[in-house]
Motif scaffolding. Structure first.
Motif, PDB file in Angstrom:
ATOM      1  N   VAL A  98      39.233  31.491  29.919  1.00  0.00           N
ATOM      2  CA  VAL A  98      38.005  31.834  31.144  1.00  0.00           C
ATOM      3  C   VAL A  98      36.599  31.113  30.491  1.00  0.00           C
ATOM      4  O   VAL A  98      35.769  30.757  31.290  1.00  0.00           O
ATOM      5  CB  VAL A  98      37.827  33.350  31.183  1.00  0.00           C
ATOM      6  N   ARG A 110      36.514  27.647  31.234  1.00  0.00           N
ATOM      7  CA  ARG A 110      36.621  27.383  32.699  1.00  0.00           C
ATOM      8  C   ARG A 110      37.925  26.391  33.166  1.00  0.00           C
ATOM      9  O   ARG A 110      37.802  25.576  33.851  1.00  0.00           O
ATOM     10  CB  ARG A 110      35.365  26.682  33.265  1.00  0.00           C
ATOM     11  N   LEU A 111      38.930  26.602  32.462  1.00  0.00           N
ATOM     12  CA  LEU A 111      40.185  26.083  32.314  1.00  0.00           C
ATOM     13  C   LEU A 111      41.403  26.944  32.848  1.00  0.00           C
ATOM     14  O   LEU A 111      42.466  26.350  32.435  1.00  0.00           O
ATOM     15  CB  LEU A 111      40.431  25.364  31.015  1.00  0.00           C
ATOM     16  N   ASP A 132      42.907  27.760  35.526  1.00  0.00           N
ATOM     17  CA  ASP A 132      43.736  27.305  36.396  1.00  0.00           C
ATOM     18  C   ASP A 132      44.092  25.570  36.213  1.00  0.00           C
ATOM     19  O   ASP A 132      44.739  25.064  37.105  1.00  0.00           O
ATOM     20  CB  ASP A 132      43.161  27.537  37.688  1.00  0.00           C
ATOM     21  N   LYS A 133      43.626  25.126  35.055  1.00  0.00           N
ATOM     22  CA  LYS A 133      43.768  23.824  34.939  1.00  0.00           C
ATOM     23  C   LYS A 133      44.782  23.348  33.787  1.00  0.00           C
ATOM     24  O   LYS A 133      45.310  22.209  33.484  1.00  0.00           O
ATOM     25  CB  LYS A 133      42.395  23.280  34.572  1.00  0.00           C
TER      26      LYS A 133
END
Length: 130
Positions: free
Chosen positions: A53, A56-57, A59-60
């Motif tokens: 989180v 910011r990864l 969903d990657k």
């Protein structure tokens, strides 16, 4: 799964997590089971997802973890440590935010051993003066 991955080892208490990060869609697999199956408490799932989180990864990348030893909380924190280290290996720019959040530091606290002549590590038997 793709053959290229980033590796990170995480430790906490007696738990050791060997973590691999693949590019993907956000699946987290721990000991062959999904994160919801392995860590049933939402707080433990949140602990595991914390570095993703922050970077910011969420969903990657896909995460595959083998974790052994310790209890569930120690294992969750070991997985978090391993994911943070693997993220650092994939992108050096993430070092500052991960370090500031304290995710790269190994928590060295362990259970203190019991000493002979005592009830536990520090607790003594009751002393009577008279």
């Amino acid at each position: 799964m793709p053959s290229t991955f980033n590796y990170g080892t995480g430790r906490r208490k007696n738990a050791t997590a060997r973590t691999r990060l693949y590019s993907g869609s956000g699946n987290i697999e721990i000991n062959g089971r999904s994160i919801e199956n392995y860590f049933t408490r939402k707080t433990l799932q949140m602990i595991v997802r914390q570095p993703l989180v922050l970077a910011r990864l969420i969903d990657k990348v896909d995460v595959k973890v083998n974790v052994r030893g310790g209890g569930v909380t120690g294992q969750a924190e070991a997985v978090r440590h391993g994911i943070a280290r693997a993220l650092l290996e994939s992108d050096v720019q993430l070092r500052a935010p991960l370090k500031k959040a304290g995710l790269l530091t190994r928590d060295a606290r362990k259970k203190e051993r019991k000493k002979y002549g005592l009830r536990s590590a520090r607790a003594r038997f009751q002393y009577s003066k008279r």
